[in-house]
Design a protein around this motif. Structure first.
Motif, short mmCIF file in Angstrom:
data_model
loop_
_atom_site.label_atom_id
_atom_site.label_comp_id
_atom_site.label_asym_id
_atom_site.label_seq_id
_atom_site.Cartn_x
_atom_site.Cartn_y
_atom_site.Cartn_z
N MET A 1 0.55 -1.17 -0.10
CA MET A 1 0.03 -0.06 0.06
C MET A 1 0.99 1.14 -0.09
O MET A 1 1.85 1.20 0.87
N LYS A 3 1.65 4.52 0.99
CA LYS A 3 1.40 5.47 2.01
C LYS A 3 1.60 7.17 1.66
O LYS A 3 2.28 7.57 0.84
N GLU A 30 -3.81 -1.26 -8.04
CA GLU A 30 -5.19 -1.12 -7.68
C GLU A 30 -5.53 0.08 -7.08
O GLU A 30 -4.75 0.62 -6.12
N ARG A 31 -6.22 1.02 -7.76
CA ARG A 31 -6.56 2.35 -7.31
C ARG A 31 -8.27 2.53 -7.35
O ARG A 31 -9.06 2.79 -8.23
N ASP A 48 -2.96 3.49 -3.20
CA ASP A 48 -2.71 2.67 -4.45
C ASP A 48 -2.25 1.06 -3.57
O ASP A 48 -1.29 1.17 -2.67
N LYS A 49 -2.71 0.16 -4.15
CA LYS A 49 -2.12 -1.07 -3.74
C LYS A 49 -1.32 -1.72 -4.67
O LYS A 49 -1.79 -1.68 -6.05
N TYR A 51 1.72 -4.49 -6.90
CA TYR A 51 2.13 -5.68 -6.70
C TYR A 51 3.38 -5.59 -7.47
O TYR A 51 3.52 -4.96 -8.71
N GLU A 183 -11.54 -4.97 4.15
CA GLU A 183 -10.63 -4.25 3.65
C GLU A 183 -11.13 -2.82 3.83
O GLU A 183 -10.11 -1.80 3.96
N ASP A 188 -5.31 -4.71 5.36
CA ASP A 188 -4.81 -5.03 3.87
C ASP A 188 -4.35 -6.28 3.69
O ASP A 188 -3.61 -6.40 2.69
N CYS A 189 -4.43 -7.40 4.51
CA CYS A 189 -3.59 -8.57 4.40
C CYS A 189 -4.64 -9.76 4.62
O CYS A 189 -4.74 -10.04 5.94
#
Length: 297
Positions: A1, A3, A30-31, A48-49, A51, A183, A188-189
């Motif tokens: 994520m 910050k 992911e937004r 934003d998440k 990967y 979520e 977030d996990c």
């Protein structure tokens, strides 16, 4: 994520690559409700998440450079004396972590003690009790993993752990509708066994297809199923062996994220090419990929 006001907030991927010596690849973003495969000019934003793909040897330096390096988990609490907890505790003990398992069923506690390393502390008690969690060191632990058979309990005790500033909190949640709620509540996990089993079934279904040039080795759904990560074994009859990646015309929202060659992981650039015997990692959004040839226009 990502910050807010972190070193990567508001930075483009090109700028990050210039500043960070470690080779890495941001393959999915992911937004909010949007999921996309980024390109060099894409700018990361708070919330934003992301990967990220990086070699195992480079992961520590990359996380440090990105300001995402967390404290190593040396003290871990696992709630739920399940088979998963058994395997996880074994791995953690081998990694020299201190592990405590809590379960409210006395018979499960006894069975866990009989089948695991005596270095694991097993506590008979209800982890929904805040007093019990405090007594067992929730305020000092490095991580809590909620693995009970009840999604609601896993979510609630995880939220409480977050409120107690536990650095790493992981919750097992089976029901998709509860995953979204968890979520939104700040977890977030989240691990979903149902999704993992689904990935395995789809992988075997794809592998049954009589493809030429490659075959599906592994498959994982990411970003709530919006994106797939697939690994293909490349055979000698693949049409594009020896061709530099910069000359391959890939379909939209498809990314070659990695090459495994002779046991070594390669983060590919435009001058790299695919060879027979390689394992190739592909990230695809929307497109169902059955063979490596499917990624080419």
């Amino acid at each position: 994520m990502v910050k807010e006001k972190s070193v990567i907030d508001g930075k483009s991927l090109i700028d990050l690559r210039k500043k960070i010596s470690e080779k890495f690849l941001v393959c999915i973003v992911e937004r909010g409700e949007e999921v996309f495969i980024p390109y060099g000019q894409s700018v990361l934003s708070a919330g934003d998440k992301i990967y990220v793909i990086v070699t195992q040897s480079g992961a520590h330096n990359l996380l440090k450079s990105l300001g995402l390096l967390q404290k190593e988990c040396k003290d871990v609490i696992i709630v739920g004396a399940s088979k998963t907890a058994h395997y996880l505790s074994d791995m953690l003990v081998k990694g020299r972590s201190s592990v405590k398992v809590i379960d409210k069923a006395a018979d499960k506690c006894d069975a866990f003690i009989d089948g695991t390393d005596n270095k694991v502390t097993v506590v008979h008690g209800d982890a929904m009790s805040q007093e019990l969690l405090i007594e067992e060191g929730i305020e000092q632990t490095d991580a809590l993993v909620a693995l009970t058979g009840q999604d609601e309990e896993n979510i609630l005790m995880s939220i409480y752990s977050v409120s107690k500033k536990v650095p790493k909190v992981i919750a097992k949640v089976n029901r998709n509708e509860l995953t979204d709620i968890a979520e939104n509540l700040g977890l977030d996990c989240i691990i979903s066994p149902k999704n993992i089993v689904s990935d395995i079934i789809v992988r075997y279904a794809r592998a049954l297809s009589d493809t030429i040039g490659s075959k599906v080795k592994t498959l994982y759904s990411l970003a709530d199923g919006a994106v797939e990560a697939l690994e293909f074994d490349v055979t000698a009859d693949f049409d594009y062996t020896g061709v530099m990646l910069k000359y391959l015309e890939l379909k939209k929202d498809v990314l070659i994220a990695g090459i495994i060659r002779a046991g070594k992981a390669i983060l590919p650039g435009g001058d790299d090419c695919i060879q027979a015997g390689d394992g190739v990692i592909v990230i695809a959004k929307g497109e169902k990929i059955y063979s490596l040839s499917d990624i080419i226009k």
